[in-house]
Design a protein around this motif. Structure first.
Motif, PDB file in Angstrom:
ATOM      1  N   ALA A   1       0.832  -1.204   0.000  1.00 46.00           N
ATOM      2  CA  ALA A   1       0.000   0.000   0.000  1.00 46.00           C
ATOM      3  C   ALA A   1       0.870   1.259   0.000  1.00 46.00           C
ATOM      4  O   ALA A   1       0.570   2.232  -0.712  1.00 46.00           O
ATOM      5  CB  ALA A   1      -0.924  -0.008   1.213  1.00 46.00           C
ATOM      6  N   HIS A   2       1.954   1.248   0.788  1.00 45.07           N
ATOM      7  CA  HIS A   2       2.846   2.405   0.839  1.00 45.07           C
ATOM      8  C   HIS A   2       3.521   2.642  -0.507  1.00 45.07           C
ATOM      9  O   HIS A   2       3.583   3.797  -0.985  1.00 45.07           O
ATOM     10  CB  HIS A   2       3.898   2.182   1.924  1.00 45.07           C
ATOM     11  CG  HIS A   2       4.917   3.278   2.013  1.00 45.07           C
ATOM     12  ND1 HIS A   2       4.608   4.550   2.450  1.00 45.07           N
ATOM     13  CD2 HIS A   2       6.246   3.293   1.707  1.00 45.07           C
ATOM     14  CE1 HIS A   2       5.689   5.312   2.425  1.00 45.07           C
ATOM     15  NE2 HIS A   2       6.701   4.568   1.971  1.00 45.07           N
ATOM     16  N   SER A   3       4.010   1.573  -1.132  1.00 44.03           N
ATOM     17  CA  SER A   3       4.654   1.739  -2.441  1.00 44.03           C
ATOM     18  C   SER A   3       3.654   2.187  -3.498  1.00 44.03           C
ATOM     19  O   SER A   3       3.995   2.969  -4.402  1.00 44.03           O
ATOM     20  CB  SER A   3       5.317   0.429  -2.864  1.00 44.03           C
ATOM     21  OG  SER A   3       4.352  -0.599  -3.032  1.00 44.03           O
ATOM     22  N   THR A   4       2.396   1.740  -3.387  1.00 50.51           N
ATOM     23  CA  THR A   4       1.363   2.164  -4.330  1.00 50.51           C
ATOM     24  C   THR A   4       1.074   3.652  -4.191  1.00 50.51           C
ATOM     25  O   THR A   4       0.911   4.363  -5.194  1.00 50.51           O
ATOM     26  CB  THR A   4       0.070   1.352  -4.105  1.00 50.51           C
ATOM     27  OG1 THR A   4       0.361  -0.035  -4.242  1.00 50.51           O
ATOM     28  CG2 THR A   4      -0.989   1.736  -5.115  1.00 50.51           C
ATOM     29  N   VAL A   5       1.027   4.135  -2.950  1.00 50.90           N
ATOM     30  CA  VAL A   5       0.797   5.569  -2.722  1.00 50.90           C
ATOM     31  C   VAL A   5       1.958   6.392  -3.262  1.00 50.90           C
ATOM     32  O   VAL A   5       1.765   7.446  -3.896  1.00 50.90           O
ATOM     33  CB  VAL A   5       0.583   5.835  -1.217  1.00 50.90           C
ATOM     34  CG1 VAL A   5       0.566   7.330  -0.930  1.00 50.90           C
ATOM     35  CG2 VAL A   5      -0.709   5.195  -0.741  1.00 50.90           C
ATOM     36  N   GLN A   6       3.186   5.926  -3.043  1.00 51.70           N
ATOM     37  CA  GLN A   6       4.351   6.650  -3.551  1.00 51.70           C
ATOM     38  C   GLN A   6       4.336   6.729  -5.074  1.00 51.70           C
ATOM     39  O   GLN A   6       4.622   7.786  -5.652  1.00 51.70           O
ATOM     40  CB  GLN A   6       5.632   5.978  -3.070  1.00 51.70           C
ATOM     41  CG  GLN A   6       5.972   6.265  -1.618  1.00 51.70           C
ATOM     42  CD  GLN A   6       7.337   5.725  -1.234  1.00 51.70           C
ATOM     43  OE1 GLN A   6       7.748   4.662  -1.705  1.00 51.70           O
ATOM     44  NE2 GLN A   6       8.039   6.435  -0.384  1.00 51.70           N
TER      45      GLN A   6
ATOM     46  N   ASN B   1       7.512  12.452 -11.055  1.00 50.37           N
ATOM     47  CA  ASN B   1       8.351  12.134 -12.208  1.00 50.37           C
ATOM     48  C   ASN B   1       7.624  11.297 -13.262  1.00 50.37           C
ATOM     49  O   ASN B   1       8.096  11.184 -14.394  1.00 50.37           O
ATOM     50  CB  ASN B   1       9.600  11.366 -11.747  1.00 50.37           C
ATOM     51  CG  ASN B   1      10.477  12.205 -10.828  1.00 50.37           C
ATOM     52  OD1 ASN B   1      10.605  13.419 -11.023  1.00 50.37           O
ATOM     53  ND2 ASN B   1      11.074  11.569  -9.817  1.00 50.37           N
ATOM     54  N   ILE B   2       6.511  10.704 -12.890  1.00 50.71           N
ATOM     55  CA  ILE B   2       5.725   9.919 -13.835  1.00 50.71           C
ATOM     56  C   ILE B   2       4.753  10.850 -14.554  1.00 50.71           C
ATOM     57  O   ILE B   2       4.042  11.632 -13.908  1.00 50.71           O
ATOM     58  CB  ILE B   2       4.955   8.798 -13.108  1.00 50.71           C
ATOM     59  CG1 ILE B   2       5.933   7.871 -12.385  1.00 50.71           C
ATOM     60  CG2 ILE B   2       4.095   8.011 -14.087  1.00 50.71           C
ATOM     61  CD1 ILE B   2       5.261   6.791 -11.571  1.00 50.71           C
ATOM     62  N   PRO B   3       4.706  10.835 -15.882  1.00 55.72           N
ATOM     63  CA  PRO B   3       3.773  11.711 -16.623  1.00 55.72           C
ATOM     64  C   PRO B   3       2.326  11.447 -16.246  1.00 55.72           C
ATOM     65  O   PRO B   3       1.953  10.335 -15.855  1.00 55.72           O
ATOM     66  CB  PRO B   3       4.050  11.356 -18.094  1.00 55.72           C
ATOM     67  CG  PRO B   3       5.410  10.747 -18.099  1.00 55.72           C
ATOM     68  CD  PRO B   3       5.570  10.050 -16.772  1.00 55.72           C
TER      69      PRO B   3
END
Length: 217
Positions: free
Chosen positions: A141-146, A152-154
């Motif tokens: 869940a934390h990595s998904t929120v990040q 940096n992602i369009p």
């Protein structure tokens, strides 16, 4: 009254822990750890789990493909596999040990100290199982929120969102920790009440002896 409710608390702890263990096993194999909705094609929903990625279509149902390599997975998914396996194994061992330690079980009825140890060990294993179930789902869940808020992602790139399996995993961890806590609470109560019962019996015997002395001619 507390002695009467001890078996009820023990059975409640076992049942709640059993529910948590079943949910933990379900979380391990559910493919909905992450969901992805495509704006270009709203009829398709992509999902990702620990073992496979799936696409859900309104007309064609669900189609899944297993991951080709364990090493090719992101680190949070690799560690989550290991932790969920450990959670399921420790939860199963906790069910077996605490089951033999129940007061309502006639096996080992004269070995109360060993049954207490089994309940204590089972409750600790449920705690470990609950924690090791909460950690991986919280990490994913934390990595998904990040990734969702990564500048940096369009903006045109689709973002992954929380899947249903994460919420099932959080519920599983909570049930396992709660079940272990109920079992350990019954152990703390059994250390006090037997002595009080023996004291009450001894006091009653003293009163009977006094009545016999007083009624003697």
């Amino acid at each position: 009254m507390a002695l009467v409710y001890q078996p009820v608390m023990q059975l409640s702890g076992i049942l709640v822990s059993l529910l948590g263990w079943v949910l933990s096993c379900l979380t391990t194999y559910l493919p909905q750890w992450k969901n992805l909705n495509l704006e270009l094609n709203e009829l398709e929903i992509w999902t990702m789990g620990l073992w496979q990625a799936c696409v859900v279509q309104e007309e064609g149902g669900m189609q899944c493909k297993d991951f080709d390599s364990f090493l090719a997975l992101p680190p949070e998914l690799r560690i989550s596999r290991i932790l969920m396996f450990f959670s399921n194994g420790s939860g199963l061992l906790g069910l077996l040990l605490s089951g033999f330690g129940l007061d309502c079980l006639k096996i080992g009825e004269r070995q109360q100290e060993q049954k207490k140890r089994l309940l204590l060990l089972g409750g600790m294993l449920f705690w470990i199982s609950g924690i090791t179930a909460i950690v991986p789902v919280s990490w994913v869940a934390h990595s998904t929120v990040q990734e969702f808020w990564d500048e940096n992602i369009p903006d045109i790139v689709p973002r992954w969102d929380f899947g249903e399996a994460l919420f099932v995993g959080w519920l599983a961890g909570f049930c396992l920790i709660l079940g272990g806590s109920l079992l350990n609470c019954t152990i703390c109560s059994t250390e006090v009440h037997p002595s009080s019962v023996r004291y009450a019996v001894a006091e009653q015997q003293d009163q009977c002896q006094r009545l016999e002395i007083e009624t003697r001619p």
